[in-house]
Design a protein around this motif. Sequence first.
Motif, PDB file in Angstrom:
ATOM      1  N   LYS A  81       0.988  -1.270   0.177  1.00 18.59           N
ATOM      2  CA  LYS A  81      -0.160  -0.015  -0.072  1.00 18.59           C
ATOM      3  C   LYS A  81       0.909   1.337  -0.018  1.00 18.59           C
ATOM      4  O   LYS A  81       0.596   2.183  -0.707  1.00 18.59           O
ATOM      5  N   GLN A  84       2.112   1.955  -3.290  1.00 16.82           N
ATOM      6  CA  GLN A  84       1.184   2.699  -4.047  1.00 16.82           C
ATOM      7  C   GLN A  84       1.061   3.950  -4.068  1.00 16.82           C
ATOM      8  O   GLN A  84       0.815   4.740  -4.841  1.00 16.82           O
ATOM      9  N   VAL A  85       1.335   4.603  -2.916  1.00 17.78           N
ATOM     10  CA  VAL A  85       1.061   6.053  -2.632  1.00 17.78           C
ATOM     11  C   VAL A  85       2.391   6.981  -2.661  1.00 17.78           C
ATOM     12  O   VAL A  85       2.189   7.956  -2.806  1.00 17.78           O
ATOM     13  N   LYS A 159      -1.141  11.289   1.150  1.00  9.43           N
ATOM     14  CA  LYS A 159      -1.457  10.478   0.113  1.00  9.43           C
ATOM     15  C   LYS A 159      -2.116   9.223   0.537  1.00  9.43           C
ATOM     16  O   LYS A 159      -3.117   8.589  -0.423  1.00  9.43           O
ATOM     17  N   GLY A 160      -2.068   8.547   1.528  1.00  6.63           N
ATOM     18  CA  GLY A 160      -2.459   7.488   1.905  1.00  6.63           C
ATOM     19  C   GLY A 160      -3.455   7.306   3.134  1.00  6.63           C
ATOM     20  O   GLY A 160      -3.845   6.034   3.436  1.00  6.63           O
TER      21      GLY A 160
END
Length: 175
Positions: A81, A84-85, A159-160
């Motif tokens: 995760k 991804q960010v 962002k996450g």
Amino acid sequence: MRALMVTALLLASALPVQAMSLGKLGDALKSATQTKATQPQGSLVETLMSSLGVSQDQATGGAGALFALAKDKMSNTDFAKLSQVVPGMDKLLAAAPDAAQVDSDAQNGGNSSLLGKAGALLGADSNLATLNGAFESLGMDSGMVRQFLPTVLDYVQSKGGTELMQSLKTALLGG
């Protein structure tokens, strides 16, 4: 007439120098543009550079060192995760100083071995103490680890989300 010829010769001889200078200027502009293109607008590296006044190599290597530690401490799912960010995670990890080399340098008399051992003995922030040598190898004071941390955590949270930021914080600070 003679003055006109001398002037023409002087102008003609100056043209190659000016052309060469313009060529260098063009190369410099192209290089600056390419550097900007490698870092997306609002990227973590750009944020670290502007907020902490570090070079692109220091920002990339420092963030990479933090994420390398996080990768070792986080679950595969959480790190996926995180990847991804944070755009360019592979490049950040690749830019991190080689931990084995930094550790070897520290054991051969570097300050970071003492700092790391003291942090481990005290139990406080032992994960971050291991990053001191990496930051020093990038030409930064070991105190920069503490300056990078809030910037990186804020970026990840923006962002996450808070949950991912907390997972990263736990991986880096323990707890």
